[in-house]
Design a protein around this motif. Structure first.
Motif, PDB file in Angstrom:
ATOM      1  N   THR A   1     -10.861   6.010 -20.538  1.00  0.00           N
ATOM      2  CA  THR A   1     -12.181   5.267 -19.477  1.00  0.00           C
ATOM      3  C   THR A   1     -11.757   5.975 -18.272  1.00  0.00           C
ATOM      4  O   THR A   1     -12.897   6.250 -17.431  1.00  0.00           O
ATOM      5  N   ALA A   2     -10.514   6.055 -17.789  1.00  0.00           N
ATOM      6  CA  ALA A   2     -10.322   6.556 -16.585  1.00  0.00           C
ATOM      7  C   ALA A   2     -11.246   7.872 -16.581  1.00  0.00           C
ATOM      8  O   ALA A   2     -11.624   8.227 -15.203  1.00  0.00           O
TER       9      ALA A   2
ATOM     10  N   ARG B   1     -23.307   8.559  -9.424  1.00  0.00           N
ATOM     11  CA  ARG B   1     -22.450   7.061  -9.408  1.00  0.00           C
ATOM     12  C   ARG B   1     -22.486   6.208  -8.362  1.00  0.00           C
ATOM     13  O   ARG B   1     -23.063   4.881  -8.793  1.00  0.00           O
ATOM     14  N   PRO B   2     -22.246   6.715  -7.263  1.00  0.00           N
ATOM     15  CA  PRO B   2     -22.347   5.599  -6.054  1.00  0.00           C
ATOM     16  C   PRO B   2     -23.597   4.919  -6.019  1.00  0.00           C
ATOM     17  O   PRO B   2     -23.685   3.671  -5.681  1.00  0.00           O
TER      18      PRO B   2
ATOM     19  N   ILE C   1     -23.911   2.305  -8.763  1.00  0.00           N
ATOM     20  CA  ILE C   1     -23.162   1.112  -8.570  1.00  0.00           C
ATOM     21  C   ILE C   1     -23.790   0.455  -7.656  1.00  0.00           C
ATOM     22  O   ILE C   1     -24.013  -0.781  -7.707  1.00  0.00           O
ATOM     23  N   LEU C   2     -24.419   0.782  -6.290  1.00  0.00           N
ATOM     24  CA  LEU C   2     -25.127   0.135  -5.467  1.00  0.00           C
ATOM     25  C   LEU C   2     -26.344  -0.702  -6.254  1.00  0.00           C
ATOM     26  O   LEU C   2     -26.432  -1.970  -5.890  1.00  0.00           O
TER      27      LEU C   2
ATOM     28  N   GLY D   1     -24.869  -3.345  -8.594  1.00  0.00           N
ATOM     29  CA  GLY D   1     -24.203  -4.468  -7.615  1.00  0.00           C
ATOM     30  C   GLY D   1     -25.329  -5.332  -7.100  1.00  0.00           C
ATOM     31  O   GLY D   1     -25.369  -6.506  -6.998  1.00  0.00           O
TER      32      GLY D   1
ATOM     33  N   LEU E   1     -15.587  -6.936 -12.525  1.00  0.00           N
ATOM     34  CA  LEU E   1     -16.146  -6.571 -11.281  1.00  0.00           C
ATOM     35  C   LEU E   1     -16.078  -5.161 -10.957  1.00  0.00           C
ATOM     36  O   LEU E   1     -16.736  -4.725 -10.264  1.00  0.00           O
ATOM     37  N   ASN E   2     -15.110  -4.707 -11.311  1.00  0.00           N
ATOM     38  CA  ASN E   2     -14.566  -3.449 -10.580  1.00  0.00           C
ATOM     39  C   ASN E   2     -15.112  -2.323 -11.681  1.00  0.00           C
ATOM     40  O   ASN E   2     -14.806  -0.997 -11.494  1.00  0.00           O
ATOM     41  N   ARG E   3     -16.012  -2.833 -12.477  1.00  0.00           N
ATOM     42  CA  ARG E   3     -16.913  -1.903 -13.500  1.00  0.00           C
ATOM     43  C   ARG E   3     -16.144  -1.439 -14.351  1.00  0.00           C
ATOM     44  O   ARG E   3     -16.524  -0.462 -15.299  1.00  0.00           O
ATOM     45  N   TYR E   4     -14.908  -1.900 -14.788  1.00  0.00           N
ATOM     46  CA  TYR E   4     -14.022  -1.662 -15.865  1.00  0.00           C
ATOM     47  C   TYR E   4     -14.741  -2.166 -17.129  1.00  0.00           C
ATOM     48  O   TYR E   4     -15.182  -3.242 -17.035  1.00  0.00           O
TER      49      TYR E   4
ATOM     50  N   TRP F   1      -9.150  -7.621 -16.376  1.00  0.00           N
ATOM     51  CA  TRP F   1      -9.045  -8.688 -15.331  1.00  0.00           C
ATOM     52  C   TRP F   1     -10.205  -8.558 -14.335  1.00  0.00           C
ATOM     53  O   TRP F   1     -11.309  -7.601 -14.653  1.00  0.00           O
ATOM     54  N   GLN F   2     -10.538  -9.818 -13.629  1.00  0.00           N
ATOM     55  CA  GLN F   2     -11.731  -9.762 -12.780  1.00  0.00           C
ATOM     56  C   GLN F   2     -13.090  -9.674 -13.724  1.00  0.00           C
ATOM     57  O   GLN F   2     -14.082  -9.150 -13.533  1.00  0.00           O
TER      58      GLN F   2
ATOM     59  N   TRP G   1      -4.038   6.554 -13.341  1.00  0.00           N
ATOM     60  CA  TRP G   1      -5.208   5.560 -13.656  1.00  0.00           C
ATOM     61  C   TRP G   1      -5.222   4.888 -12.449  1.00  0.00           C
ATOM     62  O   TRP G   1      -6.416   4.742 -12.030  1.00  0.00           O
TER      63      TRP G   1
ATOM     64  N   ARG H   1      -8.401   4.711  -9.845  1.00  0.00           N
ATOM     65  CA  ARG H   1      -9.184   3.286  -9.795  1.00  0.00           C
ATOM     66  C   ARG H   1      -9.100   2.998  -8.378  1.00  0.00           C
ATOM     67  O   ARG H   1     -10.143   2.520  -7.809  1.00  0.00           O
TER      68      ARG H   1
ATOM     69  N   ARG I   1     -15.862  -5.927  -2.869  1.00  0.00           N
ATOM     70  CA  ARG I   1     -15.504  -4.926  -3.070  1.00  0.00           C
ATOM     71  C   ARG I   1     -14.064  -4.648  -2.216  1.00  0.00           C
ATOM     72  O   ARG I   1     -13.139  -4.084  -2.862  1.00  0.00           O
TER      73      ARG I   1
END
Lengths: 196, 602
Positions: free
Chosen positions: A9-10, A20-21, A24-25, A28, A129-132, A188-189, B48, B52, B82
């Protein structure tokens, strides 16, 4: 090849490119707008909703969508802290790969949450939340006491402490479980689950 | 065949084993985290997190930019969210020791302001943005360094393990393909190969057994043949008859030792290939013809056995009997020397003749003797009567005397005839030669012609023989007369007296002398001798070479000697004289000697 979903994924994230930014914007804004809008219109919508799931009254911590039977918002099931705390709380004390020493997590079982939403699928797409993003087979939830932790050592989880919800596997109870696969699934998140 | 199949099975088993092992390594062991070193995993986790961190810092920057463009409450909340997410990342992950301090300093520096973005002036926002960019740059550098080191590590790891694994995979792949091909081939051919192998083995075994039996049979046959041949050879070697093989052309193919001896050959090789006609004294014309084959067939058909005369190698001929038989394409001839048989036959005839003559002459002599006795008696009476008549002149007396003499001669003749016929009574007694011979010798000397001398062995042996002395005297005188007549004027007649012990067979006329001790009295002359024919017939009665001979002299002597258990031998050569030897058996030396009155044979 090396057996780590996280790494894959990374790499995907790294190779997403320049567009991508903006994405994301956009996403979000959309999500937070939607969340705020729903929160504002919650009571009214809940009154009209005929489903068995009561509407969320507080800030929505988790949204479940996809193949579900029970909704309290259009097409989705929303859970606030009160609703989650109303479910049976399960304590999981375990080490994690990212922390020092054993930690006592507490929160409802993920399968109870899905049962509340009347989920019918076999796989879950968990979004943070961190898009993971991670895929979790429903079988994991049946086999193990996987919880959506609300507290850590008695302290409520915040975004700064991997909250507000952290999917925690009982790694210490099942030594064979501590693999890259379940680490990748310990999102998480957490804020959204899509049932497939 | 079985060995190759076994080898194939082994190869197959090994290939399957290798394939399974390879697959196990590829999909089981590699999937195991234990294969990957902890440091490597940690490196990947660090990378990783750094990645991130970079992304999440970018998210803060994006949210901040969005807020600067449109400073709404939700945009501010997004920046806060964020920022919190970035916070959680930095606090969760200790990060790189070089940069972690900077990250945490950034968080603590800006944490109070993030919650109140609206209180920040534009300058502060730009400062925040600048700091954020530095943080992002640091995170990017960190990511890059970690990625590089991880790549190095990965490269070395792969160099150590993965490349080796690749090689293994290629090898295993090769083995798998090869074993697959082998498997297919084996499965296709296995059944037919087994069948072929079994049938071939069966054939080989059958053939081997047959060959063994054949070899054993041949060995036995050869042994039997050899034994049979050996037996035949021994029989052929042992037989006294000549056995000779002839091919279809009448040429000798083999001959046994007896046959070789008969034909006068030393070695069989000399005779092989010689024609049959060679051995015949007078080969018939059909055997001299060029077509010997036809001649042999003719002989086999018309004269398979009979008598013939064979010729020895040295030219000497001898009578023989033969038998011919078919032998394959040729013939086998069996022959034997027939001369002995013929000689025996001749002797038998001779004996018969002598016996007949003896009977005849004996009978005649006896009657004649009676007649002569009467005549003699009457003549003696007449003589006495004539003596008394003195008036008669001498003429009558002379007539009577002549008649008496003739009658005496006749009586003498009849006595000799009787002796020859062995019918005359003998009066044998021991006779000492030392005493006897000196009395006889003067008579003998007188009977020799003038000019012929008699020599006698000087020292007479002191032996005694058992004979009729009168007859011995007659015999000696007879021999002396013969010798004297054979001798030329001035010649010599010898009387040789010896003793001998006969151990081997001494040839005498009419047979061989029995073993024993003998006195040998030889009378020898140096006359012209006798030819073989004369010699052979010398002892026959009435055989004579003399114009006035009776033919009874030697035969009478012979008869006397044989009757005295002795023998008579003739040794004569043309031009060298004749020797007649009388063999007389000796008696014990102690025997008494008698004086024997001498007598004269007219």
């Amino acid at each position: 090849m090396l057996g780590s979903d996280g790494i894959q994924t990374a790499r995907r994230c790294r190779s997403s490119g320049l567009g991508r930014p903006i994405l994301i914007l956009w996403r979000g804004l959309l999500l937070w707008g939607l969340a705020l809008g729903l929160w504002g219109a919650g009571p009214g919508a809940a009154a009209e909703d005929t489903s068995s799931l009561p509407p969320a009254t507080g800030p929505v911590l988790l949204t479940v969508k996809g193949a579900i039977d029970h909704t309290n918002a259009p097409g989705v099931a929303q859970f606030d802290r009160a609703m989650l705390e109303a479910l049976p709380q399960v304590t999981v004390t375990t080490h994690t790969p990212w922390t020092e020493g054993p930690i006592r997590f507490e929160g409802p079982l993920l399968r109870d949450i899905l049962a509340q939403a009347g989920a019918r699928g076999q796989r879950l797409q968990a979004l943070a939340l961190n898009r993971y993003r991670a895929e979790i087979p429903v079988a994991d939830l049946q086999d193990y006491s996987v919880i959506a932790a609300l507290t850590r050592d008695g302290q409520p989880l915040t975004v700064r402490t991997q909250g507000p919800l952290w999917i925690v596997y009982p790694w210490d109870d099942h030594p064979g479980l501590d693999s890259g696969v379940t680490r990748g699934r310990a999102v998480w998140q957490l804020y959204e689950i899509t049932v497939q | 065949m079985r060995a190759s199949l076994q080898a194939m099975c082994w190869a197959l088993a090994l290939a399957v084993l290798g394939l399974m092992g390879g697959l196990f390594f590829l999909f089981a062991d590699l999937a195991d985290q234990g294969m990957i070193p902890r440091t490597h995993y940690d490196g990947m986790v660090d990378l990783w997190h750094a990645n991130r961190l970079e992304v999440e810092a970018l998210e803060v920057l994006v949210a901040l930019d969005s807020y600067r463009l449109n400073p709404t409450a939700s945009a501010a909340a997004e920046v806060g969210l964020r920022f919190d997410i970035l916070w959680s990342r930095i606090m969760l992950w200790p990060g790189h020791r070089e940069t972690n301090h900077d990250f945490k300093a950034f968080l603590s520096a800006w944490d109070p302001h993030i919650q109140q973005l609206d209180t920040l002036g534009p300058g502060k926002l730009i400062n925040l943005t600048e700091d954020l960019r530095r943080l992002i740059a640091a995170a990017t550098g960190l990511t890059s360094r970690m990625s590089q080191s991880l790549q190095n590590y990965t490269w070395s790891f792969e160099a150590r393990y993965a490349q080796r694994l690749d090689l293994g995979i290629w090898a295993l792949g090769g083995i798998a393909v090869g074993s697959g091909v082998l498997t297919v081939l084996s499965l296709v051919n296995l059944r037919s190969l087994w069948a072929l192998s079994r049938s071939l083995e069966g054939q080989v075994q059958q053939r081997t057994a047959a060959l063994r039996a054949e070899i054993a049979e041949r060995t036995r046959t050869q042994r039997d043949l050899a034994a049979e041949e050996n037996r035949l050879r021994m029989i052929l070697n042992a037989t006294g008859e000549g056995v000779c093989g002839l091919d279809e052309g009448g040429r000798c193919t083999f001959c046994n030792p007896a046959g070789l001896a008969l034909l006068g050959y030393n070695r069989e090789a000399d005779l092989l290939g010689q024609p049959l006609a060679m051995a015949l004294a007078a080969p018939p014309r059909f055997l001299q013809a060029p077509d010997l084959r036809r001649g042999l067939r003719h002989l086999l058909r018309w004269a398979p056995q009979g008598n013939t005369t064979l010729r020895r190698r040295d030219g000497q001929v001898f009578p023989a009997t033969y038998t011919l038989g078919y032998l394959g394409q040729g013939a086998v001839a069996v022959f034997a020397d027939d001369s002995e048989r013929q000689q025996r036959e001749a002797e038998r005839l001779q004996a018969q003749k002598l016996e007949t003559l003896g009977h005849l002459s004996g009978g005649v002599a006896h009657d004649f003797n009676n007649l002569l006795t009467v005549i003699l008696g009457n003549l003696q009476l007449l003589q006495e009567a004539l003596k008394a008549r003195s008036y008669l002149d001498g003429g009558e007396r002379a007539l009577v005397n002549e008649a008496l003499a003739a009658a005496d001669a006749g009586a003498n003749l009849t006595q000799r005839l009787l002796t020859f016929a062995r019918k005359r009574p003998l009066y044998p007694r021991p006779v000492a030669l030392q005493a006897f011979l000196p009395r006889v010798l003067p008579l003998a000397k007188r009977l020799l012609p003038k000019g012929v001398t008699l020599t006698v062995t000087e020292t007479l042996p002191a032996v005694t023989v058992r004979v009729d002395p009168q007859q011995l005297e007659n015999a000696l005188l007879n021999l002396a007369i013969n010798a004297g007549q054979a001798s030329v004027a001035g010649g010599t007649v010898e009387l040789i007296v010896q003793t001998l012990v006969n151990r081997s067979a001494i040839e005498v006329v009419g047979g061989t002398l029995a073993p024993g001790r003998y006195a040998a009295l030889s009378v020898a002359d140096r006359g012209e001798g006798m030819d073989p024919e004369t010699q052979r017939r010398a002892c026959e009665p009435f055989f004579t070479t003399k114009s006035q001979g009776t033919g009874l002299g030697l035969s009478t002597v012979h008869g006397f000697v044989v009757q005295s258990k002795g023998g008579l031998a003739l040794d004569s050569h043309r031009g060298r004289g004749t020797r007649v030897t009388l063999y007389l058996p000796l008696v014990a030396v102690a025997a008494t000697e008698e004086q024997i009155p001498g007598g004269v044979i007219p």
